[in-house]
Every structure is written in C-alpha cells, then in structure tokens.
Scaffold this motif. Structure first.
Motif, PDB file in Angstrom:
ATOM      1  N   ALA A 257       0.814  -1.220   0.000  1.00 34.54           N
ATOM      2  CA  ALA A 257       0.000   0.000   0.000  1.00 34.54           C
ATOM      3  C   ALA A 257       0.845   1.268   0.000  1.00 34.54           C
ATOM      4  O   ALA A 257       0.311   2.355  -0.232  1.00 34.54           O
ATOM      5  N   THR A 258       2.129   1.168   0.237  1.00 38.20           N
ATOM      6  CA  THR A 258       2.992   2.344   0.337  1.00 38.20           C
ATOM      7  C   THR A 258       2.928   3.243  -0.905  1.00 38.20           C
ATOM      8  O   THR A 258       2.781   4.462  -0.765  1.00 38.20           O
ATOM      9  N   PRO A 259       3.004   2.698  -2.120  1.00 35.11           N
ATOM     10  CA  PRO A 259       2.905   3.585  -3.285  1.00 35.11           C
ATOM     11  C   PRO A 259       1.590   4.366  -3.330  1.00 35.11           C
ATOM     12  O   PRO A 259       1.562   5.515  -3.744  1.00 35.11           O
ATOM     13  N   PHE A 260       0.521   3.747  -2.872  1.00 32.08           N
ATOM     14  CA  PHE A 260      -0.761   4.438  -2.856  1.00 32.08           C
ATOM     15  C   PHE A 260      -0.791   5.529  -1.790  1.00 32.08           C
ATOM     16  O   PHE A 260      -1.442   6.563  -1.975  1.00 32.08           O
ATOM     17  N   SER A 261      -0.112   5.329  -0.670  1.00 32.13           N
ATOM     18  CA  SER A 261      -0.030   6.386   0.344  1.00 32.13           C
ATOM     19  C   SER A 261       0.728   7.586  -0.206  1.00 32.13           C
ATOM     20  O   SER A 261       0.325   8.739  -0.003  1.00 32.13           O
ATOM     21  N   ILE A 262       1.807   7.327  -0.913  1.00 36.87           N
ATOM     22  CA  ILE A 262       2.587   8.404  -1.539  1.00 36.87           C
ATOM     23  C   ILE A 262       1.735   9.116  -2.589  1.00 36.87           C
ATOM     24  O   ILE A 262       1.718  10.348  -2.664  1.00 36.87           O
ATOM     25  N   LEU A 263       1.025   8.350  -3.386  1.00 34.78           N
ATOM     26  CA  LEU A 263       0.140   8.924  -4.395  1.00 34.78           C
ATOM     27  C   LEU A 263      -0.935   9.791  -3.753  1.00 34.78           C
ATOM     28  O   LEU A 263      -1.271  10.856  -4.273  1.00 34.78           O
ATOM     29  N   GLY A 264      -1.466   9.365  -2.614  1.00 32.34           N
ATOM     30  CA  GLY A 264      -2.470  10.159  -1.901  1.00 32.34           C
ATOM     31  C   GLY A 264      -1.937  11.517  -1.493  1.00 32.34           C
ATOM     32  O   GLY A 264      -2.634  12.531  -1.604  1.00 32.34           O
ATOM     33  N   GLY A 265      -0.695  11.552  -1.030  1.00 34.10           N
ATOM     34  CA  GLY A 265      -0.071  12.825  -0.695  1.00 34.10           C
ATOM     35  C   GLY A 265       0.102  13.703  -1.912  1.00 34.10           C
ATOM     36  O   GLY A 265      -0.107  14.924  -1.856  1.00 34.10           O
ATOM     37  N   ALA A 266       0.482  13.100  -3.037  1.00 38.49           N
ATOM     38  CA  ALA A 266       0.680  13.868  -4.270  1.00 38.49           C
ATOM     39  C   ALA A 266      -0.637  14.436  -4.791  1.00 38.49           C
ATOM     40  O   ALA A 266      -0.682  15.560  -5.285  1.00 38.49           O
ATOM     41  N   LEU A 267      -1.702  13.665  -4.667  1.00 44.12           N
ATOM     42  CA  LEU A 267      -2.995  14.103  -5.196  1.00 44.12           C
ATOM     43  C   LEU A 267      -3.749  15.048  -4.266  1.00 44.12           C
ATOM     44  O   LEU A 267      -4.369  16.004  -4.725  1.00 44.12           O
ATOM     45  N   PHE A 268      -3.719  14.763  -2.977  1.00 46.86           N
ATOM     46  CA  PHE A 268      -4.623  15.446  -2.052  1.00 46.86           C
ATOM     47  C   PHE A 268      -3.913  16.215  -0.952  1.00 46.86           C
ATOM     48  O   PHE A 268      -4.560  16.740  -0.050  1.00 46.86           O
ATOM     49  N   GLY A 269      -2.596  16.268  -0.974  1.00 52.49           N
ATOM     50  CA  GLY A 269      -1.850  16.926   0.087  1.00 52.49           C
ATOM     51  C   GLY A 269      -1.680  15.987   1.273  1.00 52.49           C
ATOM     52  O   GLY A 269      -2.253  14.900   1.316  1.00 52.49           O
ATOM     53  N   THR A 270      -0.903  16.426   2.247  1.00 52.28           N
ATOM     54  CA  THR A 270      -0.602  15.557   3.382  1.00 52.28           C
ATOM     55  C   THR A 270      -1.850  15.199   4.178  1.00 52.28           C
ATOM     56  O   THR A 270      -2.123  14.021   4.410  1.00 52.28           O
ATOM     57  N   ALA A 271      -2.614  16.204   4.605  1.00 51.17           N
ATOM     58  CA  ALA A 271      -3.787  15.937   5.449  1.00 51.17           C
ATOM     59  C   ALA A 271      -4.862  15.182   4.684  1.00 51.17           C
ATOM     60  O   ALA A 271      -5.398  14.173   5.175  1.00 51.17           O
ATOM     61  N   GLY A 272      -5.196  15.644   3.483  1.00 58.51           N
ATOM     62  CA  GLY A 272      -6.225  14.966   2.694  1.00 58.51           C
ATOM     63  C   GLY A 272      -5.821  13.554   2.311  1.00 58.51           C
ATOM     64  O   GLY A 272      -6.627  12.624   2.377  1.00 58.51           O
ATOM     65  N   GLY A 273      -4.564  13.400   1.916  1.00 57.46           N
ATOM     66  CA  GLY A 273      -4.070  12.074   1.559  1.00 57.46           C
ATOM     67  C   GLY A 273      -4.081  11.119   2.740  1.00 57.46           C
ATOM     68  O   GLY A 273      -4.428   9.951   2.593  1.00 57.46           O
ATOM     69  N   LEU A 274      -3.719  11.635   3.909  1.00 52.33           N
ATOM     70  CA  LEU A 274      -3.728  10.808   5.120  1.00 52.33           C
ATOM     71  C   LEU A 274      -5.144  10.335   5.440  1.00 52.33           C
ATOM     72  O   LEU A 274      -5.362   9.154   5.711  1.00 52.33           O
ATOM     73  N   ILE A 275      -6.100  11.234   5.385  1.00 55.94           N
ATOM     74  CA  ILE A 275      -7.490  10.870   5.705  1.00 55.94           C
ATOM     75  C   ILE A 275      -8.020   9.846   4.706  1.00 55.94           C
ATOM     76  O   ILE A 275      -8.635   8.843   5.102  1.00 55.94           O
ATOM     77  N   LEU A 276      -7.784  10.069   3.433  1.00 55.75           N
ATOM     78  CA  LEU A 276      -8.283   9.144   2.416  1.00 55.75           C
ATOM     79  C   LEU A 276      -7.559   7.797   2.466  1.00 55.75           C
ATOM     80  O   LEU A 276      -8.192   6.743   2.321  1.00 55.75           O
ATOM     81  N   ALA A 277      -6.244   7.812   2.680  1.00 52.22           N
ATOM     82  CA  ALA A 277      -5.492   6.556   2.801  1.00 52.22           C
ATOM     83  C   ALA A 277      -5.945   5.789   4.033  1.00 52.22           C
ATOM     84  O   ALA A 277      -6.112   4.563   3.985  1.00 52.22           O
ATOM     85  N   TRP A 278      -6.149   6.494   5.136  1.00 49.44           N
ATOM     86  CA  TRP A 278      -6.611   5.855   6.372  1.00 49.44           C
ATOM     87  C   TRP A 278      -7.977   5.204   6.144  1.00 49.44           C
ATOM     88  O   TRP A 278      -8.211   4.070   6.558  1.00 49.44           O
TER      89      TRP A 278
END
Length: 177
Positions: free
Chosen positions: A63-84
């Motif tokens: 899942a790590t590449p998808f967590s990185i992608l989430g940060g790239a797409l939605f920023g740190t906070a948004g990516g964290l919430i969506l990945a979580w």
C-alpha cells in the motif's frame, strides 16, 4: 481447499495485473506525474483513490505507493485521511475474506498451527499496533493472518486505526513534497 485455491488465484492474478500495469515500476516518473496532474481536482479522484486503496489492501499488495500517491494528489492531510479510510475498509475486507473463505481450507491444510494460535492468544491492541507501526510485512498480510488466526475484527480495527497513522502520515507527506 477450493476456497483457498480461489483466494490464492485471485491474489496471484492481482499481482500479475499490477505488474503489467507498472504498479511496481518507479522508473516512469514523468508519466506518473502527468497522470497525477490530470487527476488533481476532479470529482471522481477521491472516491476512486479510496476504492483503489481498499482493493490494494484487500488483495495483500503493498500500500505504500498508494499512500505516496495520496499525498501527491490530495496533500498531506487529505491524503492521510483518504489513505486511512481505504486502509480501514481494506482491513475489514481482507479480515472478512480470510475468516469466511480461507479459515476452513487452511485448517484442513495445516491443522491447528501453533503460530496462528500464538497470534490469536497474544493479539491484544498493543501487540497489533506494534505490528502495524513496524513494516514487517505488507499491510494486507497482517489482515489475512489475523483473520485466519481468529483475532477479533474489532481489536484489529482499533489497532489499525492507531498504528497506521505514523507511517501513512510520513508517506503522504513525502508524496506531497
């Protein structure tokens, strides 16, 4: 036994498809950046991301590449919430699959394996949080093993909710940068 073969075949097929689509290839940086730039700000990006993350976790893929992608797409906070969110739904799916499909077949194949019994007996929230924080195995693998061992879904979800935050935050931050 057929259920275990179906589960194994599904995971193998997912790995082959992911490999063919370049999921494990980091050398296509420009192509990846172009896709990210096109997807940013579209209405379907967040639901598609959560669904994809859920499938990656449920199939036991990294899942790590998808967590990185989430940060790239939605920023740190948004990516964290969506990945979580995707990780939590994926945990439910993988644990449920393991309990419903794999447990009977695995029991026939291995009997009462001592390692699964040990995990079930020692699987308190603190132990599971440690297993989540330390990247010892792919994310979904712990979900499947916990399901096969008979760890309660409630305990696994609580530990997952807490244990994945540090690593996921770091990866989404890296993707955001």
């Amino acid at each position: 036994m057929i259920r275990l073969a179906i589960l194994s075949g599904t995971v193998a097929l997912a790995l082959i498809v992911a490999w063919q689509l370049g999921y494990f290839e980091l050398s296509r940086r420009e192509h990846l950046i172009a896709i990210i730039r096109r997807a940013e700000g579209t209405a379907w990006a967040a639901p598609l991301y959560v669904t994809s993350y859920t499938l990656v976790v449920a199939l036991g893929l990294p899942a790590t590449p998808f967590s990185i992608l989430g940060g790239a797409l939605f920023g740190t906070a948004g990516g964290l919430i969506l990945a979580w969110t995707g990780a939590m739904i994926g945990t439910i799916a993988a644990h449920t699959l393991a309990r419903s499909i794999g447990k009977g077949a695995l029991h026939c194949l291995l009997g009462r394996h001592r390692l699964l019994r040990k995990l079930r007996d020692r699987a308190d929230v603190r132990t599971l949080i440690r297993l989540r924080v330390l990247p010892l195995a792919p994310f979904g693998v712990l979900d499947y093993v916990a399901g096969l061992a008979g760890v309660s879904l409630r305990t696994l979800l609580f530990a997952t909710a807490i244990g994945i935050v540090p690593g996921t935050a770091a990866y989404t931050y890296a993707g955001d940068r």
